[in-house]
Design a protein around this motif. Structure first.
Motif, short mmCIF file in Angstrom:
data_model
loop_
_atom_site.label_atom_id
_atom_site.label_comp_id
_atom_site.label_asym_id
_atom_site.label_seq_id
_atom_site.Cartn_x
_atom_site.Cartn_y
_atom_site.Cartn_z
N MET A 51 -40.33 56.26 -3.25
CA MET A 51 -39.54 55.40 -4.09
C MET A 51 -40.30 54.11 -4.36
SD MET A 51 -35.71 54.23 -3.37
CE MET A 51 -34.72 53.68 -4.68
N ARG A 52 -40.37 53.70 -5.63
CA ARG A 52 -41.08 52.50 -6.00
C ARG A 52 -40.24 51.27 -5.70
NH1 ARG A 52 -42.91 53.08 -12.01
NH2 ARG A 52 -43.83 51.09 -11.47
N PRO A 53 -40.88 50.18 -5.26
CA PRO A 53 -40.12 48.95 -5.01
C PRO A 53 -39.63 48.35 -6.33
CG PRO A 53 -42.47 48.55 -4.75
CD PRO A 53 -42.29 50.03 -4.95
N ILE A 54 -38.52 47.67 -6.27
CA ILE A 54 -37.94 47.05 -7.46
C ILE A 54 -38.75 45.80 -7.79
CG2 ILE A 54 -35.89 45.94 -8.41
CD1 ILE A 54 -34.24 47.63 -6.51
N GLN A 55 -39.10 45.67 -9.07
CA GLN A 55 -39.83 44.50 -9.51
C GLN A 55 -38.87 43.56 -10.22
OE1 GLN A 55 -43.09 45.83 -11.87
NE2 GLN A 55 -44.21 46.65 -10.14
N PHE A 56 -39.16 42.25 -10.12
CA PHE A 56 -38.28 41.25 -10.71
C PHE A 56 -39.08 40.38 -11.68
CE2 PHE A 56 -36.43 42.31 -6.64
CZ PHE A 56 -35.09 42.49 -6.96
N ASP A 57 -38.41 39.92 -12.75
CA ASP A 57 -39.05 39.00 -13.68
C ASP A 57 -38.95 37.58 -13.13
OD1 ASP A 57 -36.46 38.15 -14.13
OD2 ASP A 57 -36.42 38.64 -16.25
N PRO A 58 -39.57 36.57 -13.79
CA PRO A 58 -39.57 35.21 -13.26
C PRO A 58 -38.18 34.61 -13.06
CG PRO A 58 -41.22 35.39 -14.98
CD PRO A 58 -40.45 36.67 -14.97
N PHE A 59 -37.16 35.15 -13.74
CA PHE A 59 -35.82 34.60 -13.61
C PHE A 59 -34.98 35.33 -12.57
CE2 PHE A 59 -37.20 33.64 -17.95
CZ PHE A 59 -37.13 32.26 -17.89
N GLY A 60 -35.57 36.30 -11.87
CA GLY A 60 -34.87 36.99 -10.79
C GLY A 60 -34.15 38.26 -11.21
N GLU A 61 -34.26 38.64 -12.48
CA GLU A 61 -33.61 39.86 -12.94
C GLU A 61 -34.51 41.06 -12.66
OE1 GLU A 61 -30.54 40.10 -14.35
OE2 GLU A 61 -30.32 37.97 -13.95
N PRO A 62 -33.93 42.20 -12.27
CA PRO A 62 -34.74 43.39 -12.03
C PRO A 62 -35.37 43.89 -13.34
CG PRO A 62 -32.45 43.79 -11.44
CD PRO A 62 -32.54 42.41 -11.96
N VAL A 63 -36.59 44.36 -13.27
CA VAL A 63 -37.31 44.87 -14.43
C VAL A 63 -37.18 46.39 -14.45
CG1 VAL A 63 -39.58 45.07 -15.53
CG2 VAL A 63 -38.95 42.98 -14.33
N ALA A 64 -36.82 46.94 -15.61
CA ALA A 64 -36.67 48.39 -15.73
C ALA A 64 -38.04 49.04 -15.70
CB ALA A 64 -35.96 48.73 -17.03
N ALA A 65 -38.12 50.20 -15.06
CA ALA A 65 -39.38 50.95 -14.99
C ALA A 65 -39.68 51.53 -16.36
CB ALA A 65 -39.27 52.05 -13.95
#
Length: 76
Positions: A1-15
């Motif tokens: 499972m890939r770790p969740i990535q976040f944008d600079p504002f703290g929102e999760p980024v869709a794969a």
């Protein structure tokens, strides 16, 4: 499972749906950018070498001396 990535504002980024295609495009863009950068470096250095003027630094000394004389005349 890939770790969740976040944008600079703290929102999760869709794969991304096509990760292979994006990486190939980004590799091409990266290589083009690197080649463009180093090409410009070579052109600028070659132009500086071709048009090198050894008296260029001496002109700044003359300007500094003129400003010093102007300051003594004005009294600043």
């Amino acid at each position: 499972m890939r770790p969740i990535q976040f944008d600079p504002f703290g929102e999760p980024v869709a794969a991304s749906s096509e990760p292979g295609r994006a990486t190939a495009t980004s590799r091409v863009a990266l290589r083009f950018g690197v080649a463009l950068f180093w090409g410009l470096v070579v052109v600028i250095v070659a132009a500086r070498a071709a048009y090198f003027d050894p008296d260029f630094a001496e002109r700044f000394g003359n300007v500094a001396a003129a400003i010093g004389h102007l300051r003594t005349i004005v009294g600043a």
